[in-house]
Design a protein around this motif. Structure first.
Motif, PDB file in Angstrom:
ATOM      1  N   ASN A 159      -2.979  12.599   5.023  1.00 49.16           N
ATOM      2  CA  ASN A 159      -4.374  12.972   4.827  1.00 49.16           C
ATOM      3  C   ASN A 159      -5.051  12.213   3.688  1.00 49.16           C
ATOM      4  OD1 ASN A 159      -4.208  14.969   6.894  1.00 49.16           O
ATOM      5  ND2 ASN A 159      -3.159  16.292   5.417  1.00 49.16           N
ATOM      6  N   GLN A 160      -4.478  11.097   3.307  1.00 48.18           N
ATOM      7  CA  GLN A 160      -5.118  10.250   2.303  1.00 48.18           C
ATOM      8  C   GLN A 160      -5.246   8.827   2.826  1.00 48.18           C
ATOM      9  OE1 GLN A 160      -3.384  10.423  -1.614  1.00 48.18           O
ATOM     10  NE2 GLN A 160      -3.110  12.640  -1.537  1.00 48.18           N
ATOM     11  N   ALA A 161      -6.199   8.094   2.272  1.00 48.38           N
ATOM     12  CA  ALA A 161      -6.353   6.698   2.657  1.00 48.38           C
ATOM     13  C   ALA A 161      -5.206   5.868   2.090  1.00 48.38           C
ATOM     14  CB  ALA A 161      -7.671   6.172   2.113  1.00 48.38           C
ATOM     15  N   PRO A 162      -4.849   4.793   2.778  1.00 52.81           N
ATOM     16  CA  PRO A 162      -3.879   3.872   2.171  1.00 52.81           C
ATOM     17  C   PRO A 162      -4.413   3.375   0.834  1.00 52.81           C
ATOM     18  CG  PRO A 162      -4.244   3.309   4.471  1.00 52.81           C
ATOM     19  CD  PRO A 162      -5.276   4.326   4.104  1.00 52.81           C
ATOM     20  N   TYR A 189       0.845  -1.186   0.000  1.00 51.38           N
ATOM     21  CA  TYR A 189       0.000   0.000   0.000  1.00 51.38           C
ATOM     22  C   TYR A 189       0.885   1.242   0.000  1.00 51.38           C
ATOM     23  CZ  TYR A 189      -3.936  -2.929   1.617  1.00 51.38           C
ATOM     24  OH  TYR A 189      -4.917  -3.879   1.736  1.00 51.38           O
ATOM     25  N   LEU A 229      -4.072   0.644  -2.208  1.00 49.06           N
ATOM     26  CA  LEU A 229      -3.487  -0.624  -2.624  1.00 49.06           C
ATOM     27  C   LEU A 229      -2.780  -0.442  -3.956  1.00 49.06           C
ATOM     28  CD1 LEU A 229      -3.251  -3.724  -2.100  1.00 49.06           C
ATOM     29  CD2 LEU A 229      -5.240  -3.965  -3.599  1.00 49.06           C
TER      30      LEU A 229
END
Lengths: 112, 114
Positions: B40-43, B35, B45
């Motif tokens: 401030n961002q989602a992990p 990942y 994939l």
């Protein structure tokens, strides 16, 4: 678009209170939902997960509520403690697929 | 031992140079994931290996490569690093794969590209 959303970037709760963390998802085919806890500079650790065949799962002070029709799930932490302070990531996915989708995280601060 | 190890923990790279990140686990897990996590961002994939089969996400297909020489090791390779590659890279593994399997995460490698 973002598959999993955590609308609140931060939350502050008094010690002893209930922390409620919310998560919304887009894909109604998702059937597995999880909450991870992440301390600063540490990797996420799985806290609790639930499958879509139940609406609620409890584990100690943690409860996950799942609202499938609303495409929403939440994590309730009762008797919140300062050591609960961390970033909480929600994640959702579909059984049979290999990957999750994560939210951006909610930073929980529990003040004594 | 349920730990996932990542090397190095911090990496400084020059623009245009290659980067190779290493992940290992001794749990005999079938699936290993990479990942990318930016502030401030989602992990996000990037790719995963199920056994010897590599699956790469469509929008990162050309940017990242990977190899899994054996069950325990998985690498993430960037052929020519750009500034936008600066991020935390998290490796994870799961016993079989699939959404229900617990993913065990490593501590991450923080990559800074200058």
């Amino acid at each position: 678009g973002q598959q999993v959303k955590q609308s609140s970037p931060s939350l502050t709760v008094q010690e002893g209170g209930i922390s409620i963390l919310n998560c919304d998802y887009e894909n109604d085919m998702f059937d597995y939902f999880a909450w991870y806890k992440k301390y600063p500079d540490n990797s996420p650790t799985l806290l609790i997960s639930v499958r879509s065949n139940v609406d609620k799962r409890e584990d100690g002070r943690l409860t996950v509520f799942l609202n499938k029709s609303g495409k929403h799930f939440s994590l309730h932490i009762t008797a919140s403690q300062p050591e609960d302070t961390a970033v909480y990531l929600c994640a959702a996915g579909n059984t049979g697929y290999q990957n999750f989708y994560f939210g951006k995280g909610t930073s929980l601060t529990v003040i004594p | 031992d349920t730990t996932v190890k990542q090397n190095p923990r911090y990496k400084l790279a020059r623009v245009g140079k290659p980067v190779n990140l290493i992940c290992s686990q001794t749990m005999n897990h079938d699936t290993m994931y990479w990942y990318q996590k930016k502030p401030n961002q989602a992990p996000k994939l990037l790719l995963f290996y199920y056994d010897k089969i590599l699956n790469r996400e469509a929008d990162t297909f050309e940017k990242f490569q990977s190899s899994r020489p054996n069950n325990s090791f998985c690498s993430l390779y960037i052929g020519s690093a750009g500034l936008e590659y600066s991020a935390m890279y998290l490796c994870a593994s799961s016993r079989r794969g699939g959404a229900r399997d617990t993913q065990y995460f490593g501590p991450g490698t923080r990559l800074l590209v200058l």
